[in-house]
Design a protein around this motif. Sequence first.
Motif, PDB file in Angstrom:
ATOM      1  N   GLY A 256      47.284  37.402  44.943  1.00 55.51           N
ATOM      2  CA  GLY A 256      47.239  39.171  44.862  1.00 55.51           C
ATOM      3  C   GLY A 256      45.543  39.608  44.273  1.00 55.51           C
ATOM      4  N   GLY A 257      45.031  38.407  43.458  1.00 54.64           N
ATOM      5  CA  GLY A 257      43.971  39.482  42.938  1.00 54.64           C
ATOM      6  C   GLY A 257      42.276  39.113  43.866  1.00 54.64           C
ATOM      7  N   TYR A 258      41.887  40.591  42.998  1.00 51.81           N
ATOM      8  CA  TYR A 258      40.481  40.636  44.278  1.00 51.81           C
ATOM      9  C   TYR A 258      39.415  40.396  43.364  1.00 51.81           C
ATOM     10  N   HIS A 259      38.875  39.866  43.886  1.00 56.12           N
ATOM     11  CA  HIS A 259      36.732  39.432  42.831  1.00 56.12           C
ATOM     12  C   HIS A 259      35.911  39.923  43.805  1.00 56.12           C
ATOM     13  N   GLY A 260      36.101  40.657  44.539  1.00 54.05           N
ATOM     14  CA  GLY A 260      34.705  41.051  45.602  1.00 54.05           C
ATOM     15  C   GLY A 260      34.423  39.828  47.081  1.00 54.05           C
ATOM     16  N   MET A 261      33.563  40.370  47.741  1.00 53.21           N
ATOM     17  CA  MET A 261      33.240  39.965  49.018  1.00 53.21           C
ATOM     18  C   MET A 261      32.682  39.009  49.364  1.00 53.21           C
ATOM     19  N   GLY A 262      32.045  38.565  48.128  1.00 54.10           N
ATOM     20  CA  GLY A 262      31.132  37.607  47.998  1.00 54.10           C
ATOM     21  C   GLY A 262      31.609  36.327  48.389  1.00 54.10           C
ATOM     22  N   HIS A 263      30.531  34.442  48.875  1.00 54.24           N
ATOM     23  CA  HIS A 263      30.670  33.626  48.706  1.00 54.24           C
ATOM     24  C   HIS A 263      31.872  33.139  47.804  1.00 54.24           C
ATOM     25  N   GLY A 264      31.334  33.321  47.232  1.00 52.66           N
ATOM     26  CA  GLY A 264      32.646  32.498  45.853  1.00 52.66           C
ATOM     27  C   GLY A 264      33.339  33.656  45.110  1.00 52.66           C
ATOM     28  N   ALA A 265      32.932  34.651  45.161  1.00 55.32           N
ATOM     29  CA  ALA A 265      34.069  35.895  44.538  1.00 55.32           C
ATOM     30  C   ALA A 265      35.640  36.252  45.506  1.00 55.32           C
ATOM     31  N   LEU A 266      35.051  36.061  47.327  1.00 53.33           N
ATOM     32  CA  LEU A 266      35.869  36.028  48.346  1.00 53.33           C
ATOM     33  C   LEU A 266      36.612  34.800  48.148  1.00 53.33           C
ATOM     34  N   SER A 267      36.547  33.046  47.649  1.00 52.11           N
ATOM     35  CA  SER A 267      37.324  32.013  47.132  1.00 52.11           C
ATOM     36  C   SER A 267      38.041  32.149  46.447  1.00 52.11           C
ATOM     37  N   CYS A 268      38.195  33.645  45.731  1.00 57.33           N
ATOM     38  CA  CYS A 268      38.462  33.396  44.370  1.00 57.33           C
ATOM     39  C   CYS A 268      39.326  34.366  44.938  1.00 57.33           C
ATOM     40  N   THR A 269      39.544  35.106  45.702  1.00 55.53           N
ATOM     41  CA  THR A 269      40.218  36.386  45.844  1.00 55.53           C
ATOM     42  C   THR A 269      41.932  35.821  46.379  1.00 55.53           C
ATOM     43  N   GLY A 270      42.563  36.901  46.418  1.00 53.74           N
ATOM     44  CA  GLY A 270      44.215  36.019  47.077  1.00 53.74           C
ATOM     45  C   GLY A 270      44.371  36.415  48.804  1.00 53.74           C
ATOM     46  N   ASN A 271      43.107  37.783  49.135  1.00 56.01           N
ATOM     47  CA  ASN A 271      43.877  38.202  50.079  1.00 56.01           C
ATOM     48  C   ASN A 271      43.471  37.566  51.670  1.00 56.01           C
ATOM     49  N   LEU A 272      44.165  37.152  52.710  1.00 49.21           N
ATOM     50  CA  LEU A 272      44.195  36.227  53.467  1.00 49.21           C
ATOM     51  C   LEU A 272      43.403  36.434  54.621  1.00 49.21           C
ATOM     52  N   ASN A 273      43.392  38.170  54.705  1.00 50.60           N
ATOM     53  CA  ASN A 273      43.280  38.591  56.182  1.00 50.60           C
ATOM     54  C   ASN A 273      41.629  38.548  56.094  1.00 50.60           C
ATOM     55  N   ALA A 274      40.735  38.793  54.778  1.00 50.91           N
ATOM     56  CA  ALA A 274      39.613  38.878  53.966  1.00 50.91           C
ATOM     57  C   ALA A 274      39.014  36.791  54.798  1.00 50.91           C
ATOM     58  N   LYS A 275      40.005  35.935  54.599  1.00 50.23           N
ATOM     59  CA  LYS A 275      39.444  35.157  53.933  1.00 50.23           C
ATOM     60  C   LYS A 275      38.957  33.859  55.314  1.00 50.23           C
ATOM     61  N   ASP A 276      40.164  34.209  55.992  1.00 47.41           N
ATOM     62  CA  ASP A 276      41.075  33.171  57.392  1.00 47.41           C
ATOM     63  C   ASP A 276      39.986  32.927  58.508  1.00 47.41           C
ATOM     64  N   SER A 277      38.992  34.137  58.277  1.00 50.23           N
ATOM     65  CA  SER A 277      37.891  33.878  59.459  1.00 50.23           C
ATOM     66  C   SER A 277      36.521  33.666  58.304  1.00 50.23           C
ATOM     67  N   VAL A 278      36.967  32.893  58.158  1.00 53.57           N
ATOM     68  CA  VAL A 278      35.313  32.700  56.991  1.00 53.57           C
ATOM     69  C   VAL A 278      35.546  31.008  56.661  1.00 53.57           C
ATOM     70  N   ASN A 279      35.006  30.213  57.618  1.00 55.84           N
ATOM     71  CA  ASN A 279      34.880  28.923  56.904  1.00 55.84           C
ATOM     72  C   ASN A 279      34.296  28.706  56.274  1.00 55.84           C
ATOM     73  N   GLY A 280      35.013  27.259  55.358  1.00 60.46           N
ATOM     74  CA  GLY A 280      33.644  26.648  54.350  1.00 60.46           C
ATOM     75  C   GLY A 280      33.381  27.828  53.423  1.00 60.46           C
ATOM     76  N   LEU A 281      34.930  27.747  52.489  1.00 62.13           N
ATOM     77  CA  LEU A 281      34.129  29.268  50.926  1.00 62.13           C
ATOM     78  C   LEU A 281      34.341  27.792  50.267  1.00 62.13           C
ATOM     79  N   MET A 282      34.255  27.932  48.703  1.00 62.07           N
ATOM     80  CA  MET A 282      33.564  27.146  48.294  1.00 62.07           C
ATOM     81  C   MET A 282      35.209  26.862  47.149  1.00 62.07           C
ATOM     82  N   PRO A 283      35.229  25.597  47.539  1.00 63.21           N
ATOM     83  CA  PRO A 283      36.463  24.175  47.251  1.00 63.21           C
ATOM     84  C   PRO A 283      36.877  24.409  45.834  1.00 63.21           C
ATOM     85  N   GLY A 284      38.038  24.221  45.503  1.00 62.98           N
ATOM     86  CA  GLY A 284      38.569  24.445  44.409  1.00 62.98           C
ATOM     87  C   GLY A 284      38.442  25.178  43.588  1.00 62.98           C
ATOM     88  N   VAL A 285      39.466  25.886  44.166  1.00 62.63           N
ATOM     89  CA  VAL A 285      40.065  26.712  44.181  1.00 62.63           C
ATOM     90  C   VAL A 285      41.677  26.820  43.825  1.00 62.63           C
TER      91      VAL A 285
END
Length: 449
Positions: free
Chosen positions: A144-173
């Motif tokens: 449920g967290g939201y921390h921004g839409m940049g590559h690293g920030a999006l990796s820490c964001t919960g919303n899947l709609n914003a993430k699912d179409s972006v491959n290779g986000l920052m690992p280890g979250v």
Amino acid sequence: MSKKGTNQYYITRQETTESNARSYPRKFPIAINKAKGSWVEDVEGNKYLDFLCGAGTLALGHNYEKINQAMIDMLSSGQPLHTLDLTTPVKDEFVETLFSKLPKEFAKDAKIQFCSPSGTDATDAAIKLCKTATGRANIISFSGGYHGMGHGALSCTGNLNAKDSVNGLMPGVYFFPYPYSYRCPFGLGGKEGIKACANYFERTLKDPESGISKPACVILEPIQGEGGVIPAPVEFLKTVRRVTQELDIPLIVDEIQCGMGRSGKLFAFEYAGIIPDVLLISKAIGGSQPLSVVVYNKKLDTWKPGAHAGTFRGNQLAMKAGTIVLNEVSSPSFLKEVNRKSAVLEKRLEQLKKKARIIGDVRGKGLMFGVEFIDPKARKDMMGSYPANGDIAATVQKICFKNGLIMEKGGRNGAVMRCLCALNITDEELNKGLDIFEKAVLETDKKYR
């Protein structure tokens, strides 16, 4: 082509030139021409109460006179407007003012990093800071967290709609459950649900068989904003802080939306009496101008010159405006008024909940409230709650807009209508906005009777 000077003329031109990623114009198809306080006016002369206020950026509303005059004076003074990270008297005053408003325990060891002017960059900077200082790689965030839409920030964001179409986000979250009593991740709710979330966090991070290597940091919002206006209970925040201290894990508190008086305190983490290692501030800190900063404990200040930079980190107008905002919103009398108006807001929303079957939950702090809409004709879940319904929220939003109120949705399935009005909104304006909202809710509710 529509006639020039109409909303449709500008909307059509926007559609042909701007990115498909644009969002707000799809919900609010107007061209704004004027704005003052809690009101905006489009090119056709229609006026709207603004309960969005730049997603919480405009803590003192549009065109706050004291801020505008300070910027006008600065523009005519010959002072620099762009300085990279070179210092100026304006910058020095801003930093001194900000540090004077922080809890003393935090301020005495504080350092500040000015970032590129969005909250996303503050998140990325904080992640880099903690990884550099600890030499570790993993990040703990929360559902449920939201921390921004940049590559690293999006990796820490919960919303899947914003993430699912972006491959290779920052690992280890790694995402942990966040206390959300109405839809408790453990199916418990109430104090037991809070206890379960806190216990799971502690046990997992202290478990040598958890499979998660010691992280570089833990990042959380004391009040989740885009996630649906979900305040973290005090006992949960206290547990997270205690555990991260015991394990020497830096705690990043993201106050980009819930800070600067929005919660009824200058910073929402103050409700729990905790001291973070890293504090993210943006949005309202710039007094309507772009500004983003990371404030952190000096023990983390191990990165090298140029480790994090940004061409527009020296926005002097934003610092001038930000000093005024800090002084205004930190005033005890100002915060007292925020909390008084918060009580009015909460009372009216709770009364409305009793009248409307489509409202499942009302929650928030200060002038940051959410109303979660449900489908009362659907099947209840194991906790007895009806499913969230974004279509109902969207219908309410459209009716509100038609009647002169701008409000945004958020939360799971876009089912939460969120109030982010100006903190200095008048009682008359607040009640007028709530009248429009109530009318929209009751009109929609009739379809579910």
